[in-house]
Scaffold this motif. Structure first.
Motif, short mmCIF file in Angstrom:
data_model
loop_
_atom_site.label_atom_id
_atom_site.label_comp_id
_atom_site.label_asym_id
_atom_site.label_seq_id
_atom_site.Cartn_x
_atom_site.Cartn_y
_atom_site.Cartn_z
N MET A 1 0.84 -1.19 0.00
CA MET A 1 0.00 0.00 0.00
C MET A 1 0.88 1.25 0.00
O MET A 1 1.85 1.34 0.75
N ILE A 2 0.55 2.19 -0.84
CA ILE A 2 1.30 3.44 -0.95
C ILE A 2 0.70 4.45 0.03
O ILE A 2 -0.51 4.73 -0.02
N GLU A 3 1.53 4.99 0.91
CA GLU A 3 1.07 5.96 1.90
C GLU A 3 1.05 7.36 1.30
O GLU A 3 1.93 7.72 0.51
N VAL A 4 0.05 8.12 1.72
CA VAL A 4 -0.07 9.52 1.30
C VAL A 4 -0.31 10.33 2.56
O VAL A 4 -1.16 9.99 3.38
N PHE A 5 0.45 11.42 2.71
CA PHE A 5 0.31 12.30 3.87
C PHE A 5 -0.11 13.69 3.41
O PHE A 5 0.23 14.13 2.33
N GLY A 6 -0.79 14.38 4.30
CA GLY A 6 -1.21 15.76 4.05
C GLY A 6 -2.63 15.94 4.52
O GLY A 6 -3.43 15.00 4.47
N ASN A 7 -2.95 17.14 4.95
CA ASN A 7 -4.27 17.41 5.50
C ASN A 7 -5.13 18.27 4.60
O ASN A 7 -6.30 18.46 4.85
N ASN A 8 -4.55 18.80 3.55
CA ASN A 8 -5.28 19.69 2.68
C ASN A 8 -6.06 18.87 1.65
O ASN A 8 -5.49 18.04 0.95
N ILE A 9 -7.35 19.10 1.55
CA ILE A 9 -8.14 18.34 0.58
C ILE A 9 -7.92 18.82 -0.85
O ILE A 9 -8.35 18.17 -1.79
N ASN A 10 -7.25 19.95 -1.00
CA ASN A 10 -6.99 20.47 -2.33
C ASN A 10 -5.54 20.96 -2.42
O ASN A 10 -5.29 22.16 -2.57
N PRO A 11 -4.56 20.06 -2.32
CA PRO A 11 -3.16 20.49 -2.33
C PRO A 11 -2.76 21.04 -3.70
O PRO A 11 -3.24 20.57 -4.73
N SER A 12 -1.89 22.04 -3.70
CA SER A 12 -1.46 22.60 -4.99
C SER A 12 -0.18 21.96 -5.48
O SER A 12 0.15 22.07 -6.65
N VAL A 13 0.56 21.28 -4.59
CA VAL A 13 1.82 20.65 -4.97
C VAL A 13 1.87 19.22 -4.41
O VAL A 13 1.49 18.99 -3.26
N ILE A 14 2.35 18.31 -5.24
CA ILE A 14 2.56 16.92 -4.81
C ILE A 14 4.07 16.68 -4.75
O ILE A 14 4.81 17.08 -5.66
N VAL A 15 4.52 16.05 -3.66
CA VAL A 15 5.93 15.71 -3.48
C VAL A 15 6.03 14.18 -3.41
O VAL A 15 5.32 13.55 -2.61
N ILE A 16 6.92 13.61 -4.22
CA ILE A 16 7.01 12.16 -4.35
C ILE A 16 8.43 11.68 -4.07
O ILE A 16 9.39 12.21 -4.64
#
Length: 193
Positions: free
Chosen positions: A1-16
């Protein structure tokens, strides 16, 4: 399973992090940043290639280089080596997961963490952002990585989807603790992008 973190429902930037399993820096840096910034505006994916990370291999469990598996106009399967693009574009669950995330959130920019080249590479209309990141990291900017990359994420996201895409190639000779300060400054820059 790939984990995703962040609390913003509409993030403007994705960091991978961890496209390639033998480039683990992103996993550590993203997790550490999130542990002290729980209210981040970024969508953080610390480890895209968990099987590669566990096996310290560039490729995933199907022996596919995820950074050659995107459905680009220049995709080719290639030879079965560390740069194998899969039997078909987007054949890998990790690739499809990332495509779905990007289509769902429609980010304004994307940052991927790689190593070992110590440079800032960019795809699409990302030169200005690349310059800011290069200033923070004190790394040179390179529009081209210097060799063909058929089916690459940068081509798919940056050039074909028109999302400014930065590949931050971290210096593998520098400790993770030394990378924290400049990389976290990059993340802070992206918080307000």
């Amino acid at each position: 399973m790939i984990e995703v973190f962040g609390n913003n429902i509409n993030p403007s930037v994705i960091v991978i992090g961890v496209f390639h399993g033998d480039e683990p820096q992103g996993d550590y840096l993203i997790r550490k940043y999130f542990s002290t910034n729980l209210t981040t505006n970024l969508l953080l994916i610390p480890c895209l290639n968990k099987s590669g990370l566990l096996n310290n291999k560039r490729v995933n469990s199907n022996e596919v280089d995820l950074n050659r598996n995107f459905p680009t106009k220049n995709w080719i399967p290639g030879e079965k080596n560390d740069y194998f693009g899969g039997n078909s574009p987007a054949s890998e669950i990790e690739t499809r997961f990332l495509i779905d995330i990007i289509e769902k959130f429609k980010p304004k920019a994307i940052l991927t963490l790689h190593s070992p080249y110590r440079l800032v590479n960019y795809d699409g209309e990302a030169r200005e952002l690349a310059e800011k990141i290069a200033d923070i990291m004190e790394y040179p900017i390179e529009k081209s990585i210097g060799y063909p990359t058929p089916g690459s994420f940068g081509t798919w996201a940056g050039i074909e989807k028109h999302i400014p895409t930065i590949t931050l190639e971290l210096d593998e000779k520098v400790s993770l603790q030394e990378l924290e300060v400049p990389v976290f400054k990059v993340f802070e820059l992206l918080e307000n992008y």
